[in-house]
Motif scaffolding. Structure first.
Motif, PDB file in Angstrom:
ATOM      1  N   TRP A   1       0.862  -1.188   0.000  1.00 57.84           N
ATOM      2  CA  TRP A   1       0.000   0.000   0.000  1.00 57.84           C
ATOM      3  C   TRP A   1       0.896   1.235   0.000  1.00 57.84           C
ATOM      4  O   TRP A   1       1.707   1.420   0.884  1.00 57.84           O
ATOM      5  N   ARG A   2       0.737   2.064  -1.035  1.00 54.45           N
ATOM      6  CA  ARG A   2       1.556   3.276  -1.153  1.00 54.45           C
ATOM      7  C   ARG A   2       0.643   4.502  -1.042  1.00 54.45           C
ATOM      8  O   ARG A   2      -0.084   4.839  -1.975  1.00 54.45           O
ATOM      9  N   ALA A   3       0.654   5.123   0.126  1.00 55.12           N
ATOM     10  CA  ALA A   3      -0.191   6.297   0.384  1.00 55.12           C
ATOM     11  C   ALA A   3       0.150   7.408  -0.604  1.00 55.12           C
ATOM     12  O   ALA A   3       1.305   7.802  -0.730  1.00 55.12           O
ATOM     13  N   GLY A   4      -0.871   7.859  -1.327  1.00 54.42           N
ATOM     14  CA  GLY A   4      -0.671   8.927  -2.303  1.00 54.42           C
ATOM     15  C   GLY A   4       0.235   8.532  -3.452  1.00 54.42           C
ATOM     16  O   GLY A   4       0.710   9.386  -4.182  1.00 54.42           O
ATOM     17  N   GLY A   5       0.515   7.244  -3.609  1.00 52.51           N
ATOM     18  CA  GLY A   5       1.395   6.779  -4.672  1.00 52.51           C
ATOM     19  C   GLY A   5       2.863   6.941  -4.323  1.00 52.51           C
ATOM     20  O   GLY A   5       3.728   6.883  -5.200  1.00 52.51           O
ATOM     21  N   ALA A   6       3.159   7.127  -3.030  1.00 54.67           N
ATOM     22  CA  ALA A   6       4.540   7.337  -2.583  1.00 54.67           C
ATOM     23  C   ALA A   6       5.443   6.188  -3.014  1.00 54.67           C
ATOM     24  O   ALA A   6       4.987   5.079  -3.281  1.00 54.67           O
ATOM     25  N   GLU A   7       6.727   6.469  -3.073  1.00 53.88           N
ATOM     26  CA  GLU A   7       7.719   5.470  -3.475  1.00 53.88           C
ATOM     27  C   GLU A   7       7.764   4.301  -2.477  1.00 53.88           C
ATOM     28  O   GLU A   7       7.758   3.150  -2.859  1.00 53.88           O
ATOM     29  N   GLU A   8       7.828   4.618  -1.196  1.00 54.64           N
ATOM     30  CA  GLU A   8       7.868   3.589  -0.157  1.00 54.64           C
ATOM     31  C   GLU A   8       6.455   3.102   0.129  1.00 54.64           C
ATOM     32  O   GLU A   8       5.508   3.876   0.115  1.00 54.64           O
ATOM     33  N   GLY A   9       6.334   1.825   0.390  1.00 54.59           N
ATOM     34  CA  GLY A   9       5.024   1.261   0.657  1.00 54.59           C
ATOM     35  C   GLY A   9       5.005   0.434   1.923  1.00 54.59           C
ATOM     36  O   GLY A   9       6.039   0.151   2.520  1.00 54.59           O
ATOM     37  N   LEU A  10       3.814   0.049   2.305  1.00 57.13           N
ATOM     38  CA  LEU A  10       3.579  -0.720   3.516  1.00 57.13           C
ATOM     39  C   LEU A  10       3.013  -2.086   3.129  1.00 57.13           C
ATOM     40  O   LEU A  10       2.002  -2.147   2.426  1.00 57.13           O
ATOM     41  N   PRO A  11       3.645  -3.189   3.553  1.00 53.59           N
ATOM     42  CA  PRO A  11       3.079  -4.506   3.238  1.00 53.59           C
ATOM     43  C   PRO A  11       1.767  -4.711   3.992  1.00 53.59           C
ATOM     44  O   PRO A  11       1.698  -4.463   5.200  1.00 53.59           O
ATOM     45  N   VAL A  12       0.729  -5.122   3.274  1.00 50.40           N
ATOM     46  CA  VAL A  12      -0.604  -5.313   3.850  1.00 50.40           C
ATOM     47  C   VAL A  12      -1.242  -6.558   3.250  1.00 50.40           C
ATOM     48  O   VAL A  12      -0.722  -7.139   2.305  1.00 50.40           O
ATOM     49  N   ARG A  13      -2.378  -6.931   3.797  1.00 52.77           N
ATOM     50  CA  ARG A  13      -3.242  -7.953   3.208  1.00 52.77           C
ATOM     51  C   ARG A  13      -4.523  -7.249   2.788  1.00 52.77           C
ATOM     52  O   ARG A  13      -5.065  -6.430   3.530  1.00 52.77           O
ATOM     53  N   ILE A  14      -4.992  -7.539   1.578  1.00 49.15           N
ATOM     54  CA  ILE A  14      -6.229  -6.966   1.087  1.00 49.15           C
ATOM     55  C   ILE A  14      -7.194  -8.087   0.750  1.00 49.15           C
ATOM     56  O   ILE A  14      -6.790  -9.238   0.626  1.00 49.15           O
ATOM     57  N   ARG A  15      -8.445  -7.718   0.587  1.00 42.17           N
ATOM     58  CA  ARG A  15      -9.467  -8.678   0.186  1.00 42.17           C
ATOM     59  C   ARG A  15     -10.259  -8.044  -0.943  1.00 42.17           C
ATOM     60  O   ARG A  15     -10.828  -6.969  -0.786  1.00 42.17           O
ATOM     61  N   TYR A  16     -10.238  -8.673  -2.119  1.00 37.81           N
ATOM     62  CA  TYR A  16     -10.988  -8.171  -3.270  1.00 37.81           C
ATOM     63  C   TYR A  16     -12.473  -8.470  -3.117  1.00 37.81           C
ATOM     64  O   TYR A  16     -12.867  -9.510  -2.601  1.00 37.81           O
ATOM     65  N   ARG A  17     -13.275  -7.566  -3.624  1.00 36.92           N
ATOM     66  CA  ARG A  17     -14.713  -7.794  -3.755  1.00 36.92           C
ATOM     67  C   ARG A  17     -15.124  -7.203  -5.088  1.00 36.92           C
ATOM     68  O   ARG A  17     -14.745  -6.082  -5.410  1.00 36.92           O
ATOM     69  N   SER A  18     -15.862  -7.938  -5.860  1.00 39.50           N
ATOM     70  CA  SER A  18     -16.337  -7.440  -7.153  1.00 39.50           C
ATOM     71  C   SER A  18     -17.842  -7.662  -7.259  1.00 39.50           C
ATOM     72  O   SER A  18     -18.304  -8.573  -7.939  1.00 39.50           O
ATOM     73  N   PRO A  19     -18.591  -6.832  -6.566  1.00 39.99           N
ATOM     74  CA  PRO A  19     -20.043  -7.001  -6.648  1.00 39.99           C
ATOM     75  C   PRO A  19     -20.532  -6.625  -8.030  1.00 39.99           C
ATOM     76  O   PRO A  19     -19.930  -5.826  -8.731  1.00 39.99           O
ATOM     77  N   GLU A  20     -21.602  -7.230  -8.400  1.00 37.93           N
ATOM     78  CA  GLU A  20     -22.174  -6.934  -9.701  1.00 37.93           C
ATOM     79  C   GLU A  20     -23.668  -6.750  -9.505  1.00 37.93           C
ATOM     80  O   GLU A  20     -24.292  -7.456  -8.734  1.00 37.93           O
ATOM     81  N   GLY A  21     -24.211  -5.796 -10.176  1.00 40.93           N
ATOM     82  CA  GLY A  21     -25.634  -5.560 -10.059  1.00 40.93           C
ATOM     83  C   GLY A  21     -26.242  -5.241 -11.401  1.00 40.93           C
ATOM     84  O   GLY A  21     -25.590  -4.682 -12.276  1.00 40.93           O
ATOM     85  N   ILE A  22     -27.478  -5.613 -11.543  1.00 41.44           N
ATOM     86  CA  ILE A  22     -28.225  -5.280 -12.742  1.00 41.44           C
ATOM     87  C   ILE A  22     -29.273  -4.254 -12.324  1.00 41.44           C
ATOM     88  O   ILE A  22     -30.079  -4.506 -11.427  1.00 41.44           O
ATOM     89  N   VAL A  23     -29.236  -3.107 -12.961  1.00 38.26           N
ATOM     90  CA  VAL A  23     -30.163  -2.036 -12.635  1.00 38.26           C
ATOM     91  C   VAL A  23     -31.081  -1.815 -13.829  1.00 38.26           C
ATOM     92  O   VAL A  23     -30.618  -1.696 -14.965  1.00 38.26           O
ATOM     93  N   GLY A  24     -32.367  -1.769 -13.563  1.00 37.73           N
ATOM     94  CA  GLY A  24     -33.332  -1.510 -14.626  1.00 37.73           C
ATOM     95  C   GLY A  24     -33.752  -0.050 -14.620  1.00 37.73           C
ATOM     96  O   GLY A  24     -33.960   0.547 -13.570  1.00 37.73           O
ATOM     97  N   LEU A  25     -33.859   0.530 -15.798  1.00 37.44           N
ATOM     98  CA  LEU A  25     -34.286   1.916 -15.925  1.00 37.44           C
ATOM     99  C   LEU A  25     -35.043   2.055 -17.230  1.00 37.44           C
ATOM    100  O   LEU A  25     -34.488   1.822 -18.307  1.00 37.44           O
ATOM    101  N   GLN A  26     -36.309   2.404 -17.135  1.00 37.28           N
ATOM    102  CA  GLN A  26     -37.171   2.622 -18.293  1.00 37.28           C
ATOM    103  C   GLN A  26     -37.087   1.474 -19.302  1.00 37.28           C
ATOM    104  O   GLN A  26     -36.920   1.674 -20.501  1.00 37.28           O
ATOM    105  N   GLY A  27     -37.207   0.253 -18.801  1.00 43.58           N
ATOM    106  CA  GLY A  27     -37.221  -0.911 -19.681  1.00 43.58           C
ATOM    107  C   GLY A  27     -35.855  -1.388 -20.136  1.00 43.58           C
ATOM    108  O   GLY A  27     -35.742  -2.385 -20.832  1.00 43.58           O
ATOM    109  N   ASN A  28     -34.805  -0.683 -19.785  1.00 47.97           N
ATOM    110  CA  ASN A  28     -33.444  -1.098 -20.141  1.00 47.97           C
ATOM    111  C   ASN A  28     -32.763  -1.674 -18.911  1.00 47.97           C
ATOM    112  O   ASN A  28     -33.073  -1.301 -17.784  1.00 47.97           O
ATOM    113  N   GLN A  29     -31.814  -2.566 -19.124  1.00 50.40           N
ATOM    114  CA  GLN A  29     -31.042  -3.107 -18.028  1.00 50.40           C
ATOM    115  C   GLN A  29     -29.579  -2.739 -18.228  1.00 50.40           C
ATOM    116  O   GLN A  29     -29.049  -2.854 -19.329  1.00 50.40           O
TER     117      GLN A  29
END
Length: 118
Positions: free
Chosen positions: A23-51
């Protein structure tokens, strides 16, 4: 450590759920080793007959590792050998869980630098 912290830590440390990253705060050169967890939610939204298919790329970060994640932070996601697999940038901040242990961030994949660009 309480039971909620232990549960969160177990999820992040699980090899199937969490990933090593720098993790590089503000894109800094030095970073911090971390663990992350990805999430990729997906949704279908309807609007005026379109999805419309709304997809977002989200990641969770423990606030014990990065106390104040911010837009513009850059994250190098590592592969199993510790090499950079991909680089992503925080483009928005979502909520913090009720126990104030995990922050969800919206991220976007940064294209690798093209060596042919001047």
């Amino acid at each position: 450590m309480n039971a909620f912290q232990a549960m969160v830590d177990a999820q992040f440390e699980d090899l199937n759920l969490g990933s090593d990253a720098i993790w590089r705060a503000g894109g800094a050169e030095e970073g911090l080793p971390v663990r992350i967890r990805y999430r990729s939610p997906e949704g279908i939204v309807g609007l005026q007959g379109n999805q419309f298919d709304l997809s977002a790329m989200l990641l969770d970060i423990r606030l014990s590792e990065v106390a104040e994640p911010a837009e513009g932070d850059v994250v190098d996601v590592l592969d199993d050998e510790g090499a950079i697999r991909e680089t992503i940038k925080v483009i928005g901040l979502a909520g913090i869980d009720a126990r104030k242990l995990v922050r969800t961030c919206e991220v976007a994949l940064l294209a690798p630098d093209d060596p042919d660009d001047p």
